[in-house]
Enzyme design. Structure first.
Site, mmCIF file in Angstrom:
data_model
loop_
_atom_site.group_PDB
_atom_site.id
_atom_site.type_symbol
_atom_site.label_atom_id
_atom_site.label_comp_id
_atom_site.label_asym_id
_atom_site.label_seq_id
_atom_site.Cartn_x
_atom_site.Cartn_y
_atom_site.Cartn_z
ATOM 1 C CD GLN A 22 85.389 -43.513 46.524
ATOM 2 O OE1 GLN A 22 85.016 -43.520 47.700
ATOM 3 N NE2 GLN A 22 86.662 -43.575 46.180
ATOM 4 C CE1 TYR A 82 85.763 -50.466 52.744
ATOM 5 C CE2 TYR A 82 87.313 -48.974 51.668
ATOM 6 C CZ TYR A 82 86.634 -49.396 52.806
ATOM 7 O OH TYR A 82 86.841 -48.756 54.007
ATOM 8 N NE ARG A 85 91.449 -42.306 46.010
ATOM 9 C CZ ARG A 85 91.553 -41.902 47.265
ATOM 10 N NH1 ARG A 85 90.728 -42.344 48.192
ATOM 11 N NH2 ARG A 85 92.461 -41.026 47.620
ATOM 12 N N GLY A 120 92.734 -35.006 51.320
ATOM 13 C CA GLY A 120 91.667 -35.476 52.193
ATOM 14 C C GLY A 120 91.492 -34.632 53.433
ATOM 15 N NE ARG A 121 94.488 -37.700 56.801
ATOM 16 C CZ ARG A 121 95.450 -38.598 57.009
ATOM 17 N NH1 ARG A 121 95.564 -39.162 58.187
ATOM 18 N NH2 ARG A 121 96.297 -38.903 56.052
HETATM 19 C C1 LIG Z 1 87.529 -39.586 57.363
HETATM 20 C C2 LIG Z 1 88.087 -40.263 56.137
HETATM 21 C C3 LIG Z 1 87.240 -41.002 55.324
HETATM 22 C C4 LIG Z 1 87.709 -41.591 54.146
HETATM 23 N N1 LIG Z 1 86.827 -42.238 53.324
HETATM 24 C C5 LIG Z 1 87.234 -42.644 52.095
HETATM 25 C C6 LIG Z 1 86.285 -43.110 51.138
HETATM 26 O O1 LIG Z 1 85.066 -43.168 51.381
HETATM 27 N N2 LIG Z 1 86.756 -43.495 49.932
HETATM 28 C C7 LIG Z 1 88.096 -43.443 49.606
HETATM 29 O O2 LIG Z 1 88.462 -43.798 48.488
HETATM 30 N N3 LIG Z 1 89.006 -42.986 50.502
HETATM 31 C C8 LIG Z 1 88.610 -42.555 51.706
HETATM 32 N N4 LIG Z 1 89.520 -42.012 52.575
HETATM 33 C C9 LIG Z 1 90.927 -41.835 52.148
HETATM 34 C C10 LIG Z 1 91.164 -40.428 51.581
HETATM 35 O O3 LIG Z 1 90.501 -40.283 50.342
HETATM 36 C C11 LIG Z 1 92.658 -40.122 51.392
HETATM 37 O O4 LIG Z 1 93.221 -41.003 50.455
HETATM 38 C C12 LIG Z 1 93.430 -40.231 52.699
HETATM 39 O O5 LIG Z 1 92.773 -39.483 53.704
HETATM 40 C C13 LIG Z 1 94.876 -39.729 52.584
HETATM 41 O O6 LIG Z 1 94.893 -38.385 52.148
HETATM 42 P P1 LIG Z 1 95.145 -37.161 53.183
HETATM 43 O O7 LIG Z 1 96.492 -37.390 53.790
HETATM 44 O O8 LIG Z 1 95.123 -35.958 52.277
HETATM 45 O O9 LIG Z 1 94.042 -37.163 54.181
HETATM 46 C C14 LIG Z 1 89.076 -41.459 53.789
HETATM 47 C C15 LIG Z 1 89.929 -40.753 54.639
HETATM 48 C C16 LIG Z 1 89.452 -40.148 55.787
HETATM 49 C C17 LIG Z 1 90.401 -39.343 56.642
#
Ligand SMILES: Cc1cc2nc3c(=O)[nH]c(=O)nc-3n(C[C@H](O)[C@H](O)[C@H](O)COP(=O)(O)O)c2cc1C
Length: 359
Positions: free
Chosen positions: A99, A178, A225, A314-315
């Site tokens: 990314q 961003y 994205r 994600g998480r």
């Molecule tokens: C620790 C952390 C770091 C993240 N860093 C990014 C990132 O670098 N780029 C991005 O597009 N989204 C980032 N996100 C957002 C996640 O890609 C995702 O959209 C978000 O966590 C919601 O999904 P989830 O409920 O499955 O965690 C981050 C989320 C978390 C929790």
């Protein structure tokens, strides 16, 4: 269980073995020279059961860095670090795209040694994490037209480095406030050159960035994205849907490998995933974004109903290296530890147990 998530699918040149994507997650654990190393390779390889891994946001230049210890895609050392990661993921049968994330105004002189560059000099409300604590954001410097053109080239150069390193493709980070999102939004883009104006004008930066990345590595290896309406990072946008539609038209025209859409907040009154399905004919990755959580059954239904081709998690992926296996078998999940999300070492990174280890 959830068998619709376990059929193969292609996104441009990317052939995913299942529909489950590891969402991009910043983890602030790059090594010297902001290059990934063995620890990062181990983390990603552990999660190679995903149909597709999207790496953490990766800066295309030193000035594009938004947070401490995030990896870059602009030096030889970083390229070789990513090669280690790509080889480790491929050895486990995985697929991984990098990314590309320029933070724009979501940075600070204590991180990049100068005022951050942005479409316009609009200071974000809030505080930035500098590694030693938090400080209020400062006013960014408005990029000149020539500087914006150089920013476009940075994304293309980073895409080239990613492919040279053996990554399978790149995702342009146009979400979450961003740089690309800053150009797209009314609150952060007051420019009067070709990079500003109405929704189409504000999408010029994206249009030129997509074209440059496509020229560098091919449309079939470039994804995008988007997170329309997401106010994260103090993004204010009076025309999120117009901007989103302009972005989707760009993706459609370029024939991108995929579009990756974070669903709008439940109270927005419209669905970003549905709009993307209607306006983009290529592969669609759906993400619940930060404002809601989807169950695995919800995700299975999205794919079964043809509303999306893949889903990003994600998480739950962060905390469960063998997440796909757990989804397939309906196993319990490890809980994510927020205290180790951003920075540190192996703890909370590569030590989440697999089912096998726990047995
Ligand atoms: C620790 C952390 C770091 C993240 N860093 C990014 C990132 O670098 N780029 C991005 O597009 N989204 C980032 N996100 C957002 C996640 O890609 C995702 O959209 C978000 O966590 C919601 O999904 P989830 O409920 O499955 O965690 C981050 C989320 C978390 C929790």
């Amino acid at each position: 269980m959830h068998e619709n998530l376990f059929t193969p699918v292609t996104a441009g040149a990317l052939a995913a073995k299942n529909r489950i994507v590891m969402a991009p997650m910043t983890r602030n654990r790059a090594g010297a020279g902001e290059a990934p190393g063995e620890l990062n390779a181990e983390y990603y390889a552990q999660r190679a059961g995903a149909g597709l891994i999207i790496t953490e946001g990766t800066q295309p230049s030193a000035e594009g860095q938004g947070y401490p210890h995030t990896p870059g895609l602009h030096t030889d050392r970083q390229r070789e670090g990513w090669r280690t990661v790509a080889e480790a993921v491929h050895a486990e049968g995985g697929l991984i795209v990098g990314q590309i994330m320029h933070a724009g105004r979501i940075s600070h002189p204590s991180i990049i040694g100068q005022a951050p560059l942005a479409p316009s000099a609009v200071r974000p409300d809030g505080e930035v994490f500098t590694g030693t604590g938090t400080e209020p954001f400062e006013e960014p410097r408005e990029a000149t037209t020539a500087e914006v053109e150089a920013l476009v080239r940075e994304y293309a150069d980073a895409a080239r480095v990613a492919i040279e390193a053996g990554l399978d493709g790149v995702e342009l980070h146009g979400a979450n406030g961003y740089l690309i999102a800053q150009f797209g939004a009314t609150g952060t883009n007051h420019r009067t050159d070709r990079f500003g104006g109405d929704a189409t004008g504000r999408a010029t930066f994206l249009r030129e960035t997509v074209a440059a990345a496509v020229a560098a590595v091919g449309a079939d290896r470039v994804g995008l994205r988007l997170s329309p309406g997401n106010p994260f990072n103090d993004l204010q946008d009076d025309e999120p849907r117009e901007g989103f539609h302009a972005a989707l038209a760009i993706a459609e025209e370029a024939g991108l490998a995929y579009v990756h859409v974070c669903e709008t907040a439940p109270d927005a009154g419209w669905s970003a995933v549905a709009d993307a399905r209607e306006r983009f004919s290529g592969t669609l990755i759906a993400s619940n974004g930060f404002t809601q959580e989807w169950s695995f059954a919800d995700m299975d239904a999205l794919v079964a109903d043809g509303k999306a081709d893949l889903v990003a998690i994600g998480r739950r992926f962060l905390a469960n290296p063998d997440l796909t296996e757990r989804i397939r078998t309906g196993a319990e999940l490890n809980a994510p530890d927020e205290g180790t999300f951003y920075g540190g070492g192996a703890e909370g990174y590569v030590d989440y147990p697999t089912l096998q280890a726990a047995a």
